[in-house]
Design an enzyme around this catalytic site. Structure first.
Site, short mmCIF file in Angstrom:
data_model
loop_
_atom_site.label_atom_id
_atom_site.label_comp_id
_atom_site.label_asym_id
_atom_site.label_seq_id
_atom_site.Cartn_x
_atom_site.Cartn_y
_atom_site.Cartn_z
N CYS A 1 -19.02 60.34 56.46
CA CYS A 1 -18.17 60.31 55.26
C CYS A 1 -18.59 61.40 54.28
O CYS A 1 -19.62 61.29 53.60
CB CYS A 1 -18.26 58.93 54.61
SG CYS A 1 -17.54 58.83 52.97
N CYS B 1 -18.98 60.41 50.60
CA CYS B 1 -20.20 59.61 50.42
C CYS B 1 -21.39 60.51 50.10
O CYS B 1 -22.24 60.17 49.27
CB CYS B 1 -20.51 58.81 51.68
SG CYS B 1 -19.26 57.59 52.14
#
Length: 282
Positions: free
Chosen positions: A33, A36
């Site tokens: 991700c 993230c």
């Protein structure tokens, strides 16, 4: 502990139980991700900056999919704020540093609330000297809240630093000049009347008629120190040193430096006269 990695073994303790002691900010993330990876450094920065005011709980959603499922996580990154065992706020997706700060500040104590609470405990125990630097810190960090100013004045009065107390009161805005303000003004006036002993009054009269007499000036400075009226004491001592740096075989300078140590490094009065002494000597 500012941050921790969450597993099934510690989830109950650090996500739920800990949230009854302080807010827990849960960051659900994964290696694949990209947002993230941008968000986590922001959260870690605030966890360090707020120094334990909240716990940053990091959950790898791939490795801890049971936990992610229990919290209903559907996309990454997802951040939740847990308090008293329940999620109360949060967001999904990338967020700016400002947006993250805005979220956190809703649930965290202000930076000045911690030193203020500690100072109030010390004041309750009549330890005004220890409370004073904490109150100054809280006063500055709160951008000079009147309520903290009044506590700062109260501590200065208790320590007989009446000129410092008056200086702080002079900065109070008219809208904040309430009954407490009037009471503090009255306390200062009363303290000034009580503080002047016959010896002090006699020396003040003598100094007024012979202000060039350094012996009288030095004895008056000592009387002011005894009465804990530190500014006029410092003014007299610095004036003596301007005329004679070695007065009393260095006694005036020693008295002045001892007084600066007594006031403490963070005291505004000590800072002011430390500069004056440095300018005079160097």
């Amino acid at each position: 502990m500012n941050s921790v990695d969450i597993t099934l073994e510690n989830a109950q303790q650090l996500l739920i139980d800990e949230s009854f002691k302080r807010p827990v900010v849960v960051d659900f993330w994964a290696d694949w991700c990209a947002p993230c990876k941008s968000l986590m450094p922001i959260l870690e920065k605030f966890a360090t900056q707020f120094n334990g005011a909240f716990l940053l709980a990091k959950v790898n959603a791939d490795e801890q999919n049971v936990i992610a499922s229990q919290f209903g996580v559907r996309s990454l990154p997802t951040v939740m704020v847990i308090k008293d065992g329940q999620p109360i706020d949060g967001f999904s997706g990338a967020q700016t540093e400002i947006q993250v700060r805005d979220l956190l500040e809703k649930y965290l104590p202000k930076p000045w609330e911690l030193p203020l609470a500690e100072a109030q405990q010390l004041m309750a125990a009549s330890d005004y000297a220890s409370a004073l630097p904490l109150l100054r810190k809280a006063y500055d960090e709160s951008k000079h809240l009147a309520a903290i100013a009044f506590l700062l004045v109260e501590s200065n009065i208790a320590l007989n630093r009446l000129e410092s107390a008056e200086a702080i009161l002079s900065t109070i805005k008219a809208v904040d000049r309430n009954e407490q303000y009037d009471e503090l003004i009255a306390q200062i006036a009363l303290k000034k009347q009580i503080a002047k002993s016959p010896e002090l009054l006699a020396l003040e009269a003598a100094y007024a008629s012979e202000s060039d007499n350094m012996d009288t000036a030095y004895q008056l400075a000592l009387q002011y120190v005894q009465a804990k009226d530190y500014r006029p004491a410092l003014e007299l001592l610095i004036n003596i040193l301007r005329k004679n740096r070695s007065y009393g075989d260095g006694q005036a300078r020693k008295t002045l430096t001892d007084l600066l140590v007594l006031l403490g490094k963070g005291d505004p009065l000590a800072i002011e006269f430390q500069r004056k002494l440095f300018t005079l000597l160097y």
